[in-house]
Design a protein around this motif. Structure first.
Motif, PDB file in Angstrom:
ATOM      1  N   ARG A 340       0.832  -1.200   0.000  1.00  0.00           N
ATOM      2  CA  ARG A 340       0.000   0.000   0.000  1.00  0.00           C
ATOM      3  C   ARG A 340       0.873   1.260   0.000  1.00  0.00           C
ATOM      4  O   ARG A 340       0.577   2.239  -0.706  1.00  0.00           O
ATOM      5  N   THR A 341       1.924   1.277   0.757  1.00  0.00           N
ATOM      6  CA  THR A 341       2.820   2.439   0.785  1.00  0.00           C
ATOM      7  C   THR A 341       3.447   2.674  -0.582  1.00  0.00           C
ATOM      8  O   THR A 341       3.548   3.812  -1.054  1.00  0.00           O
ATOM      9  N   ASN A 342       3.849   1.598  -1.249  1.00  0.00           N
ATOM     10  CA  ASN A 342       4.415   1.730  -2.595  1.00  0.00           C
ATOM     11  C   ASN A 342       3.386   2.267  -3.575  1.00  0.00           C
ATOM     12  O   ASN A 342       3.717   3.072  -4.467  1.00  0.00           O
ATOM     13  N   LEU A 371      -0.160   1.989   6.787  1.00  0.00           N
ATOM     14  CA  LEU A 371       0.842   2.614   5.932  1.00  0.00           C
ATOM     15  C   LEU A 371       2.146   2.729   6.707  1.00  0.00           C
ATOM     16  O   LEU A 371       2.138   2.838   7.936  1.00  0.00           O
ATOM     17  N   ASP A 372       3.254   2.730   5.959  1.00  0.00           N
ATOM     18  CA  ASP A 372       4.546   3.044   6.570  1.00  0.00           C
ATOM     19  C   ASP A 372       4.775   4.530   6.345  1.00  0.00           C
ATOM     20  O   ASP A 372       5.349   4.935   5.331  1.00  0.00           O
ATOM     21  N   SER A 373       4.282   5.347   7.275  1.00  0.00           N
ATOM     22  CA  SER A 373       4.319   6.791   7.074  1.00  0.00           C
ATOM     23  C   SER A 373       5.738   7.327   6.958  1.00  0.00           C
ATOM     24  O   SER A 373       5.966   8.391   6.365  1.00  0.00           O
ATOM     25  N   SER A 374       6.710   6.601   7.487  1.00  0.00           N
ATOM     26  CA  SER A 374       8.105   7.049   7.388  1.00  0.00           C
ATOM     27  C   SER A 374       8.617   6.982   5.957  1.00  0.00           C
ATOM     28  O   SER A 374       9.605   7.632   5.616  1.00  0.00           O
ATOM     29  N   ARG A 375       7.965   6.207   5.101  1.00  0.00           N
ATOM     30  CA  ARG A 375       8.393   6.080   3.697  1.00  0.00           C
ATOM     31  C   ARG A 375       7.550   6.907   2.739  1.00  0.00           C
ATOM     32  O   ARG A 375       7.821   6.938   1.539  1.00  0.00           O
TER      33      ARG A 375
END
Length: 435
Positions: A340-342, A371-375
């Motif tokens: 999802r982050t990608n 989500l990986d909000s850091s990315r």
């Protein structure tokens, strides 16, 4: 060993030098500063806001299996077809049936409570102009000569004219300093800044008046913009009344990808909304409700959005809206955090590649667990329906309620936002969105 290292080191240095020389000849892209919140802190603060535990809510999609939330949710009623939409009832039913935004789970939500008395929107800083006039006079005189002809006995005399001219220079000085003392209670404009005084002192932090939330910096200066976001769910909007109600910006839905069919569809009110808002002098951004399940679909959604806005002036970011859909067959619900982050980054990268400024909309739970909000590669538009923010990451816009009541919007309530960045100014200054 030592001799081999020296030889290899010499080759490496030569290679690095060659790369450096090549890069010097290539045009270098200017570094554009990140948008700085109006408050000038680099991140939003919850100064003096009060969190009410008993009514704390977040945006609809935070109720997920991974978040651990046990909040009871319900599906909102089916949206009413706007009067000016040319569809049969059957066509409308099919349209809404595949709309992920119409299937968002809904959590119980208390409307925002005022922290200060309900008042008219804040006045804009005005200027007073003082004019001073300086007059400069210049006089020019040419030489006068007399010639006598002795052989003929005649004489000729010529005298040049003397002339003078004057020029007037006007100097205009502009000032925004107020000549009046601050009120005991009410708005106050001084030196180009807007304040709200309560009990004879300027308020600070987040404050809510008439359901509209504002942010005041540590000195009391108003440091936020007032925004709404709309789709066909708000029906036909009277944008002149919305502007008069104090709205600075509007995030307008372009469309969505069907959560079952995967078909991309325009919001039936998009053109009317962006035309009306722009004509009323409201800054506009746009958002697309994603159901992309891979990066290729995300880029396709970005292109769909860019094609829709190419004939309009968009002064706020281009947003991908990522949320949970309250349907077991919703195609994007069960993506992994990494995928999802990608997907979200692919949308943002496509928007950025085309010269527009991207943004990500998500709520606290989705940002925390899904989500990986850091990315993430774009600014965050945070949804959290509460009196204060408990999300610990950075955000530039805060959607704080879905129960807004604004003059000019009579069909349903509207999402309200407090913007901490003057995106219209930032995008123009840095050449985004073809501005």
């Amino acid at each position: 060993m030592v001799r081999r290292w020296k030889k290899g080191g010499t080759g490496l240095l030569a290679c690095l030098l060659a790369i450096a020389l090549c890069s010097c000849g290539a045009p270098q892209k200017a570094q554009v500063p990140d948008p700085t919140p109006i408050v000038g802190t680099g991140t939003a603060l919850d100064a003096e806001a009060t969190e009410k535990q008993e009514t704390q809510t977040t945006a609809p999609s935070t109720t997920t299996e991974t978040s651990g939330s046990q909040t009871e949710t319900t599906t909102p009623p089916e949206p009413t077809k706007p009067d000016d939409v040319d569809m049969t009832e059957d066509e409308w039913e099919d349209y809404v049936k595949d709309d992920p935004q119409a299937q968002r789970p809904h959590e119980p939500e208390a409307p925002p409570e005022d922290t200060l008395p309900s008042v008219a929107p804040p006045p804009k800083p005005t200027t007073t102009t003082a004019t001073s006039t300086t007059t400069t006079t210049t006089t020019t005189t040419t030489e006068s000569t007399t010639t006598t002809g002795g052989t003929t006995g005649g004489s000729t005399s010529s005298t040049s004219e003397s002339s003078s001219s004057s020029g007037t220079t006007t100097t205009t000085a502009t000032t925004t300093a107020s000549t009046q003392a601050p009120p005991q209670d009410g708005w106050y404009v001084n030196d180009g800044k807007t304040y709200y005084y309560s009990g004879g002192k300027p308020v600070t932090g987040y404050q809510t008046m008439g359901g509209i939330r504002y942010y005041f910096d540590a000195e009391g200066a108003l440091s936020s913009k007032v925004g709404i976001d709309v789709s066909y769910a708000q029906g036909t909007v009277d944008w002149k009344k919305v502007k008069a109600a104090g709205i600075d910006f509007a995030m307008i839905r372009v469309g969505f990808r069907g959560y079952g069919t995967a078909k991309m569809v325009m919001d039936v009110q998009f053109d009317k909304n962006i035309q009306g808002a722009t004509a009323a002098g409201i800054d506009c951004g746009v958002y697309f409700f994603t159901q992309a399940i891979n990066q290729a679909e995300a880029r396709e959604e970005a292109q769909f959005t860019l094609n829709a806005i190419k004939k309009y002036k968009v002064t706020y970011p281009i947003v991908i809206d990522t949320e949970r859909v309250n349907a077991s067959d919703a195609r994007a619900n069960n993506l992994s955090v990494s995928v999802r982050t990608n997907v979200i980054n692919a949308f943002c990268d496509e928007v950025r590649k085309n010269g527009y400024y991207p943004m990500v909309y998500a709520d606290k739970g989705w940002l925390t667990y899904n989500l990986d909000s850091s990315r993430l590669t774009a600014d965050i538009w945070l949804a959290q329906y509460n009196d204060t923010v408990t999300y610990t990451g950075e955000y530039k816009i805060w959607q704080y309620t879905s129960l807004g009541q604004i003059d000019g919007i009579t069909q349903n309530t509207v999402d309200m936002n407090v913007g901490l960045v003057d995106y219209a100014a930032y995008l123009r200054e840095n050449g985004w969105n073809n501005l």
